[in-house]
Design an enzyme around this catalytic site. Sequence first.
Site, PDB file in Angstrom:
ATOM      1  N   GLY A  77      -1.791 -15.684  75.674  1.00 32.59           N
ATOM      2  CA  GLY A  77      -2.064 -15.257  77.052  1.00 32.59           C
ATOM      3  C   GLY A  77      -1.086 -14.197  77.507  1.00 32.59           C
ATOM      4  N   ASN A  78      -1.073 -13.941  78.791  1.00 31.74           N
ATOM      5  CA  ASN A  78      -0.121 -12.972  79.340  1.00 31.74           C
ATOM      6  C   ASN A  78       0.346 -13.448  80.711  1.00 31.74           C
ATOM      7  OD1 ASN A  78      -1.906 -11.693  81.459  1.00 31.74           O
ATOM      8  ND2 ASN A  78      -3.146 -11.392  79.631  1.00 31.74           N
ATOM      9  N   TRP A  79       1.259 -12.712  81.313  1.00 33.23           N
ATOM     10  CA  TRP A  79       1.930 -13.174  82.532  1.00 33.23           C
ATOM     11  C   TRP A  79       1.178 -12.838  83.815  1.00 33.23           C
ATOM     12  CZ3 TRP A  79       5.470 -16.628  81.897  1.00 33.23           C
ATOM     13  CH2 TRP A  79       6.281 -16.608  80.762  1.00 33.23           C
ATOM     14  N   SER A  80      -0.006 -12.264  83.714  1.00 31.00           N
ATOM     15  CA  SER A  80      -0.705 -11.869  84.941  1.00 31.00           C
ATOM     16  C   SER A  80      -1.047 -13.097  85.796  1.00 31.00           C
ATOM     17  CB  SER A  80      -1.981 -11.104  84.604  1.00 31.00           C
ATOM     18  OG  SER A  80      -2.651 -10.777  85.789  1.00 31.00           O
ATOM     19  N   ALA A  85      -5.526  -8.429  83.327  1.00 33.89           N
ATOM     20  CA  ALA A  85      -4.850  -8.136  82.058  1.00 33.89           C
ATOM     21  C   ALA A  85      -5.685  -8.820  80.980  1.00 33.89           C
ATOM     22  CB  ALA A  85      -3.430  -8.679  82.087  1.00 33.89           C
TER      23      ALA A  85
END
Length: 401
Positions: free
Chosen positions: A207-210, A274
Site C-alpha cells: 500500500g501507500n501512505w495516502s 495514489a
Amino acid sequence: MARVILGVSAGIAAYKSASLLRLLREAGHRVRVIPTADALRFVGEPTWAALSGEPVATDVWTAVDEVAHVRLGQSADLVIVAPATADLLARAAAGMSGDLLTATLLTARCPVVLAPAMHTEMWEHPATTANVALLRQRGALVIDPASGRLTGADTGPGRLPEPEELFAVVQALLARLMPAAASLAGRRVVISAGGTREELDPVRFLGNWSTGKQGYALARSAALRGAEVTVVAANVELPDPAGARVVRVVSARDMHAAMLAEAGIADAVVMTAAVADFRPVARSDSKIKKDGSQPDPIVLTENPDILHDLAGRRARGGRQGQVVVGFAAETDPDPQAAQAKLARKGCDLLVVNPVGNGRGFGSADNEAIVYSREGSQTPIPRGSKEALAEVVWDLVAARLQ
Ligand code: C5P
C-alpha cells in the site's frame, strides 16, 4: 467556504438552529454562533460551541482584546439570525448594541437574514410590523415565518421555517455573493481519493501512505460549488465528505473499473488517489507462513493506468468537453518531467505536489504547481488542502466554460 454568523435569540425554536448549524458546518462553512444571553436558557453554550467548533460569547466583554463586537460583523460573509424574536427585531430596528449579537448586526456589512419566530399576536402587532418594515427598508432579508403549530395549543403564522429551508436560503445567497461558490452548479464530477491496496494474502498488502485528505477536500469544495460529486475512495478512513456520494474500492483494478463506470457522464474527473503501479502476480488464499527457508520473492505485474485510460476514452470520443485532471506526488518535482508526464497520461491538468519528509501524505497542508496541456504553470503556495482544492476547481471551471 464562507464565514457565517448564526445569531440565536431567545425563542423556543432555538433548538431548530442547532440543525441549521449542522447543515452549515457540513457544507464546509465556518460558523460563529452568537446567542443572546436569554437564548442560552433554551439551548446551552456547550451545544453551540461543540457543533460550531468555535468559541461562544453573548456579551461584548468576552475576549475584549480581539474587539469581537466589531471584528465578527466586519469579517462575516453572511449573518443569519434564527430565531429572531420580537425583542431582537425591535432592538435591531432601533440600532441598539447592548450585546454581542446586536453589536454584530450594526457592524456587519454583509447580507443579513432575519428569520422571525414568535406567537402570532406578537408577529402581527403593529410594533413588530413597523420594525420588520424598517429592517427590510435598510436591506435586511426578513423571512416571513411559516404558519402552523406554535409552542402552546395555538396555531398561526409565527413558526421558524425548517432548518433545511433556512439552509437553502443561505446557500442561494452565498452562491450569488461568491460566484466561485456556484462555478460548478449542475456539473457532475468524479474524484478518486486515498491509496489502493494490493493484497499478498488475506492479511497483508502492498500500500501507500495516502489518507484521502486531498481528495475529500476536493469533494467538499466541489459540492459547495454546486456540483454533483462522486468520490471513488480507496481505503479512506475519514468521514464521508458532505454532499458527496462515496463508492468504496480496495485495489487499483477495483478503482479502474469504478472510475471508468462513474466517469462516463462526468464533466470533470480528478485522479487524486495514489494508485499502485504494480500488484503481486499471485495472491495467496491463505496466510503466507515463515518456515525457516528463504522466502519467495514477490513478483509484480503492472496495474492499468486509470488516468491514462480515462483520458484515452475521452480522446476516442468520450464525453464532450470533459476535463481530466491528474495528480503527481513527486519527491523531486521537475517541470520538464511534469510536462512529459501530462502528455503521456493525456490529461488536461497535472497537479504536481512534493511528497516525502513530512510533506504531502496525511499532512493538513499541501503545495503544488498545476501544469496545463497548453504549457501554463500555476503555482499554489503552501496552504490547506482545501485552499489547493479551490485553485484546482477554479482552473477546471474555467476550462468547462
Ligand atoms: O505516474 P504517476 O503514478 O506519478 O501518476 C500519477 C497520476 O496518475 C495520479 O493522478 C494517479 O491517480 C494516476 N494513476 C493512475 N493509475 C495508475 C497510477 C497512477 O490513474 N496505475
